[in-house]
Motif scaffolding. Structure first.
Motif, mmCIF file in Angstrom:
data_model
loop_
_atom_site.group_PDB
_atom_site.id
_atom_site.type_symbol
_atom_site.label_atom_id
_atom_site.label_comp_id
_atom_site.label_asym_id
_atom_site.label_seq_id
_atom_site.Cartn_x
_atom_site.Cartn_y
_atom_site.Cartn_z
ATOM 1 N N LEU A 91 -23.748 21.966 15.355
ATOM 2 C CA LEU A 91 -23.847 22.051 13.899
ATOM 3 C C LEU A 91 -23.158 23.315 13.412
ATOM 4 O O LEU A 91 -23.088 24.312 14.135
ATOM 5 C CB LEU A 91 -25.320 22.115 13.467
ATOM 6 C CG LEU A 91 -26.273 21.046 13.999
ATOM 7 C CD1 LEU A 91 -27.662 21.614 14.124
ATOM 8 C CD2 LEU A 91 -26.296 19.853 13.057
ATOM 9 N N THR A 92 -22.686 23.269 12.176
ATOM 10 C CA THR A 92 -22.225 24.497 11.527
ATOM 11 C C THR A 92 -22.660 24.470 10.064
ATOM 12 O O THR A 92 -22.654 23.413 9.424
ATOM 13 C CB THR A 92 -20.695 24.682 11.639
ATOM 14 O OG1 THR A 92 -20.340 25.968 11.128
ATOM 15 C CG2 THR A 92 -19.917 23.618 10.879
ATOM 16 N N ILE A 93 -23.073 25.626 9.557
ATOM 17 C CA ILE A 93 -23.493 25.776 8.164
ATOM 18 C C ILE A 93 -22.579 26.804 7.519
ATOM 19 O O ILE A 93 -22.516 27.951 7.964
ATOM 20 C CB ILE A 93 -24.966 26.207 8.065
ATOM 21 C CG1 ILE A 93 -25.861 25.149 8.740
ATOM 22 C CG2 ILE A 93 -25.381 26.397 6.606
ATOM 23 C CD1 ILE A 93 -27.335 25.531 8.786
ATOM 24 N N VAL A 94 -21.845 26.372 6.495
ATOM 25 C CA VAL A 94 -20.810 27.212 5.884
ATOM 26 C C VAL A 94 -20.882 27.106 4.363
ATOM 27 O O VAL A 94 -21.559 26.237 3.820
ATOM 28 C CB VAL A 94 -19.402 26.808 6.377
ATOM 29 C CG1 VAL A 94 -19.212 27.149 7.846
ATOM 30 C CG2 VAL A 94 -19.158 25.320 6.166
ATOM 31 N N VAL A 95 -20.162 27.992 3.697
ATOM 32 C CA VAL A 95 -20.226 28.037 2.235
ATOM 33 C C VAL A 95 -18.915 27.584 1.592
ATOM 34 O O VAL A 95 -18.627 27.948 0.465
ATOM 35 C CB VAL A 95 -20.597 29.448 1.732
ATOM 36 C CG1 VAL A 95 -22.024 29.793 2.096
ATOM 37 C CG2 VAL A 95 -19.633 30.497 2.300
ATOM 38 N N ARG A 96 -18.162 26.795 2.307
ATOM 39 C CA ARG A 96 -16.997 26.153 1.719
ATOM 40 C C ARG A 96 -16.777 24.833 2.427
ATOM 41 O O ARG A 96 -17.089 24.685 3.605
ATOM 42 C CB ARG A 96 -15.752 27.024 1.789
ATOM 43 C CG ARG A 96 -15.366 27.485 3.171
ATOM 44 C CD ARG A 96 -13.992 28.143 3.182
ATOM 45 N NE ARG A 96 -13.863 29.199 2.212
ATOM 46 C CZ ARG A 96 -12.709 29.817 1.946
ATOM 47 N NH1 ARG A 96 -11.615 29.473 2.596
ATOM 48 N NH2 ARG A 96 -12.642 30.773 1.054
ATOM 49 N N ARG A 97 -16.244 23.857 1.704
ATOM 50 C CA ARG A 97 -16.050 22.536 2.284
ATOM 51 C C ARG A 97 -14.940 22.564 3.329
ATOM 52 O O ARG A 97 -13.949 23.285 3.180
ATOM 53 C CB ARG A 97 -15.707 21.519 1.188
ATOM 54 C CG ARG A 97 -15.886 20.087 1.640
ATOM 55 C CD ARG A 97 -15.597 19.089 0.552
ATOM 56 N NE ARG A 97 -16.037 17.774 0.945
ATOM 57 C CZ ARG A 97 -15.643 16.651 0.356
ATOM 58 N NH1 ARG A 97 -14.792 16.709 -0.660
ATOM 59 N NH2 ARG A 97 -16.099 15.483 0.775
ATOM 60 N N MET A 98 -15.140 21.794 4.370
ATOM 61 C CA MET A 98 -14.136 21.726 5.423
ATOM 62 C C MET A 98 -12.839 21.137 4.862
ATOM 63 O O MET A 98 -12.839 20.016 4.348
ATOM 64 C CB MET A 98 -14.646 20.856 6.580
ATOM 65 C CG MET A 98 -13.692 20.808 7.765
ATOM 66 S SD MET A 98 -14.318 19.772 9.128
ATOM 67 C CE MET A 98 -15.689 20.797 9.714
ATOM 68 N N PRO A 99 -11.727 21.854 4.954
ATOM 69 C CA PRO A 99 -10.458 21.317 4.455
ATOM 70 C C PRO A 99 -10.015 20.094 5.258
ATOM 71 O O PRO A 99 -10.407 19.931 6.422
ATOM 72 C CB PRO A 99 -9.479 22.481 4.656
ATOM 73 C CG PRO A 99 -10.316 23.684 4.900
ATOM 74 C CD PRO A 99 -11.581 23.205 5.498
ATOM 75 N N ARG A 100 -9.193 19.281 4.652
ATOM 76 C CA ARG A 100 -8.707 18.089 5.342
ATOM 77 C C ARG A 100 -7.950 18.464 6.619
ATOM 78 O O ARG A 100 -8.045 17.773 7.639
ATOM 79 C CB ARG A 100 -7.790 17.296 4.416
ATOM 80 C CG ARG A 100 -7.299 15.983 5.021
ATOM 81 C CD ARG A 100 -6.440 15.223 4.040
ATOM 82 N NE ARG A 100 -7.208 14.822 2.867
ATOM 83 C CZ ARG A 100 -7.954 13.727 2.807
ATOM 84 N NH1 ARG A 100 -8.055 12.938 3.869
ATOM 85 N NH2 ARG A 100 -8.601 13.420 1.702
ATOM 86 N N THR A 101 -7.200 19.566 6.573
ATOM 87 C CA THR A 101 -6.454 19.982 7.765
ATOM 88 C C THR A 101 -7.391 20.337 8.911
ATOM 89 O O THR A 101 -7.086 20.055 10.074
ATOM 90 C CB THR A 101 -5.558 21.190 7.446
ATOM 91 O OG1 THR A 101 -6.355 22.234 6.835
ATOM 92 C CG2 THR A 101 -4.433 20.813 6.501
ATOM 93 N N MET A 102 -8.549 20.963 8.590
ATOM 94 C CA MET A 102 -9.510 21.288 9.636
ATOM 95 C C MET A 102 -10.177 20.026 10.168
ATOM 96 O O MET A 102 -10.444 19.908 11.369
ATOM 97 C CB MET A 102 -10.563 22.265 9.101
ATOM 98 C CG MET A 102 -11.561 22.745 10.158
ATOM 99 S SD MET A 102 -10.784 23.595 11.567
ATOM 100 C CE MET A 102 -10.241 25.114 10.769
ATOM 101 N N LEU A 103 -10.438 19.070 9.285
ATOM 102 C CA LEU A 103 -11.007 17.805 9.728
ATOM 103 C C LEU A 103 -10.041 17.091 10.676
ATOM 104 O O LEU A 103 -10.456 16.480 11.674
ATOM 105 C CB LEU A 103 -11.320 16.925 8.515
ATOM 106 C CG LEU A 103 -12.057 15.610 8.793
ATOM 107 C CD1 LEU A 103 -13.391 15.870 9.479
ATOM 108 C CD2 LEU A 103 -12.276 14.849 7.494
ATOM 109 N N GLU A 104 -8.751 17.189 10.394
ATOM 110 C CA GLU A 104 -7.748 16.602 11.286
ATOM 111 C C GLU A 104 -7.736 17.320 12.634
ATOM 112 O O GLU A 104 -7.540 16.691 13.684
ATOM 113 C CB GLU A 104 -6.378 16.668 10.620
ATOM 114 C CG GLU A 104 -6.246 15.739 9.418
ATOM 115 C CD GLU A 104 -4.974 15.980 8.621
ATOM 116 O OE1 GLU A 104 -4.249 16.963 8.931
ATOM 117 O OE2 GLU A 104 -4.697 15.207 7.679
ATOM 118 N N THR A 105 -7.960 18.645 12.605
ATOM 119 C CA THR A 105 -8.069 19.398 13.861
ATOM 120 C C THR A 105 -9.269 18.915 14.656
ATOM 121 O O THR A 105 -9.189 18.742 15.883
ATOM 122 C CB THR A 105 -8.194 20.906 13.571
ATOM 123 O OG1 THR A 105 -7.022 21.363 12.893
ATOM 124 C CG2 THR A 105 -8.379 21.704 14.853
ATOM 125 N N CYS A 106 -10.386 18.709 13.978
ATOM 126 C CA CYS A 106 -11.579 18.159 14.628
ATOM 127 C C CYS A 106 -11.223 16.867 15.351
ATOM 128 O O CYS A 106 -11.513 16.691 16.540
ATOM 129 C CB CYS A 106 -12.661 17.874 13.578
ATOM 130 S SG CYS A 106 -13.934 19.141 13.377
#
Length: 357
Positions: A91-106
């Motif tokens: 899990l990760t808890i953050v204060v900004r939405r995951m960008p599409r580029t990071m989701l693609e990295t995932c």
């Protein structure tokens, strides 16, 4: 890559797994079970994560307290997206939405089944010590005071203004001093996006810059003459209390509340950060707190999976007792979402609905 590998090895050892036996991850989903969740939290969501992990541990008998590691928001998402398996976070808890580029990295790293939850709202605030002048600042004034360059006759020149009253005569004759977190911190990211860029976007000389990256650089590049001091985010409240009169601190809304009234927020563009103004998103520097989870790590009925408790943690985080009005996360400065939005987040948690965008 070296930093990321070291972080993964550190998590592996802290979770009680051998570094040599931690890869390849996918082949070990059934064999190498962990007995505790691993949560990566951004520095700005530390208080929320701490409250959630404590409540989760108390609520479920026999649960080992989750392992928590603190990183800037961008690094937290990078580590979350590094792969699947027992040596990677759940899990990760953050204060900004995951960008599409990071989701693609995932996805390219095998993290295909990501659940996204909105826990509530928070804010970035500018604050001073109790008893000091509380000027009503505009985003434009904040940018003019802190930017490395200012505009003079449509030209960019080095910013040498030393007093807030140099920016506008109605502001106090205090030295311009700011304490803020380093780049990569969610608080700094929102400050750059909403206040600094918000303050410079209508400046003619900035609008005339064609290249977007160059334009953003003019907005968010801060002066390096000693008037802006960078510290670890958790150190800022104490440092602000010990700073010279007139110093302004950049901190999160939960840090403001935790000061017990020793720090006072400043209004920006005529709006003071309060629960009401944050909920209505009238306050310019309002942000959403996100929780991301790997459905691939959930232990299924067949006993296959990385760890138990992912679903239960999400249910706890979205419960009315945690994220609703009067919920315990309120003491961290988290402002609840509206009733319909909270219900939607609970459904996502219960069904482990995957992110779609």
């Amino acid at each position: 890559m070296g930093r990321l590998r070291n972080l993964l090895i550190g998590l592996t050892l802290a979770a009680g797994l051998s570094a040599a036996g931690a890869a390849p991850a996918q082949a070990q989903l059934g064999a190498a079970m962990r007995d505790r969740l691993v949560v990566i939290t951004s520095e700005s969501s530390t208080a929320i994560t701490r409250m959630l992990t404590l409540s989760f541990t108390e609520r479920f008998a026999g649960v080992t307290e989750p392992l928590v590691r603190h990183l800037p928001s961008s690094a937290a998402m990078e580590l979350f997206c590094a792969g699947i398996g027992p040596q990677t976070p759940d899990l990760t808890i953050v204060v900004r939405r995951m960008p599409r580029t990071m989701l693609e990295t995932c996805q390219s790293n095998g993290v295909r089944d990501v659940v996204e939850l909105r826990l509530g709202l928070g804010a970035v605030v500018l604050a001073v010590r109790r008893g000091e002048a509380t000027p009503n600042l505009t985003a434009r004034q904040v940018w003019e005071a802190l930017a490395a360059e200012r505009v003079n006759d449509e030209e960019f020149v080095v910013n040498r203004r030393s007093l807030w009253s140099d920016i506008a005569p109605n502001l106090p004759r205090n030295e311009i001093r700011l304490i803020m977190p380093a780049r990569g911190n969610g608080t700094t990211g929102l400050f750059e996006d909403m206040i600094l860029e918000g303050g410079c976007r209508d400046v003619k000389a900035v609008r005339l810059l064609f290249d977007a990256a160059y334009r953003r650089g003019k907005c968010i590049t801060l002066r390096e003459d000693g008037r802006v001091r960078v510290l670890d985010g958790v150190e800022i409240p104490a440092a602000l209390l010990a700073s010279p009169p007139g110093t302004i601190g950049l901190l999160s809304y939960d840090q403001l509340l935790a000061s017990g009234g020793n720090l006072i927020a400043l209004s920006v563009d005529g709006v003071l950060p309060t629960q009401a103004s944050i909920f209505a998103q009238d306050y310019i520097a309002t942000r959403t707190v996100y929780l991301y989870a790997k459905r691939q790590h959930t232990r299924l009925r067949e006993g296959i999976g990385v760890v138990r408790g992912v679903r239960e943690f999400l249910n706890e985080a979205t419960s009315e007792g945690a994220a609703g009005p009067g919920g315990y996360l309120g003491v961290t400065g988290l402002v609840p979402l509206g009733p319909a939005e909270r219900a939607e987040q609970r459904r996502i948690a219960e069904r482990l609905t995957l992110i779609s965008r």
